[in-house]
Design an enzyme around this catalytic site. Structure first.
Site, PDB file in Angstrom:
ATOM      1  N   TYR A  23      -9.676  15.211  -6.759  1.00  0.00           N
ATOM      2  CA  TYR A  23      -8.718  14.415  -7.540  1.00  0.00           C
ATOM      3  C   TYR A  23      -7.799  15.359  -8.316  1.00  0.00           C
ATOM      4  O   TYR A  23      -6.573  15.204  -8.330  1.00  0.00           O
ATOM      5  CB  TYR A  23      -9.492  13.496  -8.486  1.00  0.00           C
ATOM      6  CG  TYR A  23      -8.645  12.731  -9.474  1.00  0.00           C
ATOM      7  CD1 TYR A  23      -7.955  11.584  -9.087  1.00  0.00           C
ATOM      8  CD2 TYR A  23      -8.535  13.153 -10.804  1.00  0.00           C
ATOM      9  CE1 TYR A  23      -7.179  10.875  -9.997  1.00  0.00           C
ATOM     10  CE2 TYR A  23      -7.766  12.451 -11.716  1.00  0.00           C
ATOM     11  CZ  TYR A  23      -7.090  11.315 -11.306  1.00  0.00           C
ATOM     12  OH  TYR A  23      -6.314  10.616 -12.211  1.00  0.00           O
ATOM     13  N   ASN A  32       0.870  -1.175   0.000  1.00  0.00           N
ATOM     14  CA  ASN A  32       0.000   0.000   0.000  1.00  0.00           C
ATOM     15  C   ASN A  32       0.908   1.226   0.000  1.00  0.00           C
ATOM     16  O   ASN A  32       1.515   1.549   1.024  1.00  0.00           O
ATOM     17  CB  ASN A  32      -0.893  -0.026   1.242  1.00  0.00           C
ATOM     18  CG  ASN A  32      -1.748   1.220   1.352  1.00  0.00           C
ATOM     19  OD1 ASN A  32      -1.624   2.160   0.556  1.00  0.00           O
ATOM     20  ND2 ASN A  32      -2.620   1.249   2.342  1.00  0.00           N
TER      21      ASN A  32
HETATM   22  N1  NAD Z   1      -7.455   6.358 -16.611  1.00  0.00           N
HETATM   23  C1  NAD Z   1      -7.423   7.678 -16.771  1.00  0.00           C
HETATM   24  O1  NAD Z   1      -8.267   8.255 -17.493  1.00  0.00           O
HETATM   25  C2  NAD Z   1      -6.364   8.506 -16.114  1.00  0.00           C
HETATM   26  C3  NAD Z   1      -6.206   9.824 -16.534  1.00  0.00           C
HETATM   27  C4  NAD Z   1      -5.227  10.613 -15.950  1.00  0.00           C
HETATM   28  C5  NAD Z   1      -4.419  10.075 -14.978  1.00  0.00           C
HETATM   29  N2  NAD Z   1      -4.595   8.785 -14.577  1.00  0.00           N
HETATM   30  C6  NAD Z   1      -3.697   8.277 -13.534  1.00  0.00           C
HETATM   31  O2  NAD Z   1      -3.042   7.149 -14.034  1.00  0.00           O
HETATM   32  C7  NAD Z   1      -2.630   6.317 -12.946  1.00  0.00           C
HETATM   33  C8  NAD Z   1      -3.031   4.894 -13.254  1.00  0.00           C
HETATM   34  O3  NAD Z   1      -4.436   4.857 -13.336  1.00  0.00           O
HETATM   35  P1  NAD Z   1      -5.198   3.780 -14.211  1.00  0.00           P
HETATM   36  O4  NAD Z   1      -6.127   4.530 -15.078  1.00  0.00           O
HETATM   37  O5  NAD Z   1      -4.222   2.824 -14.780  1.00  0.00           O
HETATM   38  O6  NAD Z   1      -6.087   3.140 -13.049  1.00  0.00           O
HETATM   39  P2  NAD Z   1      -6.293   1.633 -12.571  1.00  0.00           P
HETATM   40  O7  NAD Z   1      -7.352   1.731 -11.538  1.00  0.00           O
HETATM   41  O8  NAD Z   1      -6.485   0.757 -13.735  1.00  0.00           O
HETATM   42  O9  NAD Z   1      -4.883   1.268 -11.886  1.00  0.00           O
HETATM   43  C9  NAD Z   1      -4.499   1.838 -10.661  1.00  0.00           C
HETATM   44  C10 NAD Z   1      -3.686   0.799  -9.903  1.00  0.00           C
HETATM   45  O10 NAD Z   1      -3.248   1.415  -8.676  1.00  0.00           O
HETATM   46  C11 NAD Z   1      -3.407   0.457  -7.650  1.00  0.00           C
HETATM   47  N3  NAD Z   1      -3.522   1.128  -6.358  1.00  0.00           N
HETATM   48  C12 NAD Z   1      -4.549   1.889  -5.901  1.00  0.00           C
HETATM   49  N4  NAD Z   1      -4.298   2.293  -4.659  1.00  0.00           N
HETATM   50  C13 NAD Z   1      -3.087   1.777  -4.305  1.00  0.00           C
HETATM   51  C14 NAD Z   1      -2.300   1.845  -3.143  1.00  0.00           C
HETATM   52  N5  NAD Z   1      -2.707   2.509  -2.050  1.00  0.00           N
HETATM   53  N6  NAD Z   1      -1.109   1.204  -3.132  1.00  0.00           N
HETATM   54  C15 NAD Z   1      -0.678   0.502  -4.226  1.00  0.00           C
HETATM   55  N7  NAD Z   1      -1.409   0.399  -5.344  1.00  0.00           N
HETATM   56  C16 NAD Z   1      -2.592   1.035  -5.389  1.00  0.00           C
HETATM   57  C17 NAD Z   1      -4.673  -0.301  -8.004  1.00  0.00           C
HETATM   58  O11 NAD Z   1      -4.766  -1.540  -7.329  1.00  0.00           O
HETATM   59  C18 NAD Z   1      -4.498  -0.449  -9.506  1.00  0.00           C
HETATM   60  O12 NAD Z   1      -3.790  -1.624  -9.825  1.00  0.00           O
HETATM   61  C19 NAD Z   1      -3.303   6.899 -11.705  1.00  0.00           C
HETATM   62  O13 NAD Z   1      -2.371   7.647 -10.976  1.00  0.00           O
HETATM   63  C20 NAD Z   1      -4.374   7.793 -12.279  1.00  0.00           C
HETATM   64  O14 NAD Z   1      -4.723   8.837 -11.399  1.00  0.00           O
HETATM   65  C21 NAD Z   1      -5.532   7.979 -15.129  1.00  0.00           C
END
Ligand code: NAD
Length: 255
Positions: free
Chosen positions: A154, A58
């Site tokens: 966020y 975490n």
């Molecule tokens: N998907 C989008 O549209 C988008 C856009 C801009 C930025 N982001 C950013 O991209 C990054 C990845 O997001 P994603 O879209 O791949 O989301 P996702 O939900 O597919 O993946 C996020 C991962 O982070 C892990 N996670 C969450 N909390 C955690 C913790 N406390 N400790 C360890 N792991 C943890 C989850 O288990 C998951 O595997 C994030 O930082 C998100 O804010 C995503």
């Protein structure tokens, strides 16, 4: 000798695709996530224990993150890169959001990358050599540059993360560690695809819609830029936050 990367949030979305692409390129990858890799990762690429390790971690918890990096340090002297992709999105009007959602976004989206960087610096220092700086890449968000109603906190967490990029870049320049961020627009990952929509309970979350390029991003669109930040062609780039949003924030469109 293989390069080594630590990827947080490596079990889903952008982090998982980063891990996959790095493994395919011959990197040794440590994935830190609260969840294990999904079953579809049981492929030869992820099954080589000497190249891929999952550590339950975490990233918002000091003891958990410290323990994960101690475990890595017990098995390797250096890492070449840290990619912080772990993140959470809890949507809602600012005045209505439950305080526990705010705490979670602060802890995972800001404190998480800070903690991971803090504990990885000794390994990154060992991984950096003259002409080959070590790298830190944060996954920020276009919302940290152009916030959106319904995901205000966020957006604030990602704006704060972008600030850390600049300060860390300068603080770690002497150690020959480059720090940059990608700022994606909407990406087709579980974070977005599994959000409750406008009809969902208690949220006003709406995806940004298509970018001017006519689609939302796929994880590979973002990973391509992460790989640029990890590669030899970005040795003089540090402290930047690069939008990867198909032009979403470039100009207001009345359409
Ligand atoms: N998907 C989008 O549209 C988008 C856009 C801009 C930025 N982001 C950013 O991209 C990054 C990845 O997001 P994603 O879209 O791949 O989301 P996702 O939900 O597919 O993946 C996020 C991962 O982070 C892990 N996670 C969450 N909390 C955690 C913790 N406390 N400790 C360890 N792991 C943890 C989850 O288990 C998951 O595997 C994030 O930082 C998100 O804010 C995503």
């Amino acid at each position: 000798m293989s390069k080594t990367a630590v990827v947080t949030g490596g079990s889903s979305g952008i982090g998982l695709q980063t891990a996959r692409r790095l493994l395919a390129d011959g990197w040794r990858v440590w994935s830190l996530d609260v969840n294990p890799p999904p079953p579809h990762c049981a492929t030869p690429l992820f099954m080589r224990a000497e190249m891929f390790s999952y550590l339950a971690c975490n990233v918002s918890d000091i003891a958990s993150t410290q323990a994960a990096f101690e475990q890595i340090q017990n098995q390797t002297e250096k890492i070449d890169a840290l990619i912080c992709s772990a993140g959470v999105l809890r949507a809602g009007r600012l005045v209505d959001q439950p305080p526990e959602h705010i705490d979670m976004m602060m802890n995972v989206n800001i404190k998480g990358p800070w903690l991971s960087t803090r504990y990885s610096v000794p390994l990154l220092k060992n991984g950096s050599t003259p002409g080959h700086p070590a790298r830190v890449v944060f996954v920020g968000s276009i919302s940290g540059i152009r916030p959106k109603v319904g995901t205000g906190f966020y957006a604030a967490s990602k704006a704060a993360l972008h600030v850390l990029v600049g300060v860390l870049a300068v603080e770690l320049a002497d150690a020959n560690i480059l720090v940059n961020a990608v700022a994606p627009g909407t990406v087709a990952t579980p974070m977005i695809c599994e959000q409750p929509g406008p009809e969902g309970i208690g949220t006003s979350f709406r995806p940004s819609g298509m970018s001017p390029l006519g689609r939302i991003a796929e994880p590979d669109d973002v990973v391509d830029v992460i790989l640029f930040f990890l590669g030899e062609r970005s040795c003089y780039v540090t402290g930047t936050v690069l939008p990867v949003d198909g032009g979403t924030r470039a100009a207001f469109s009345p359409k």
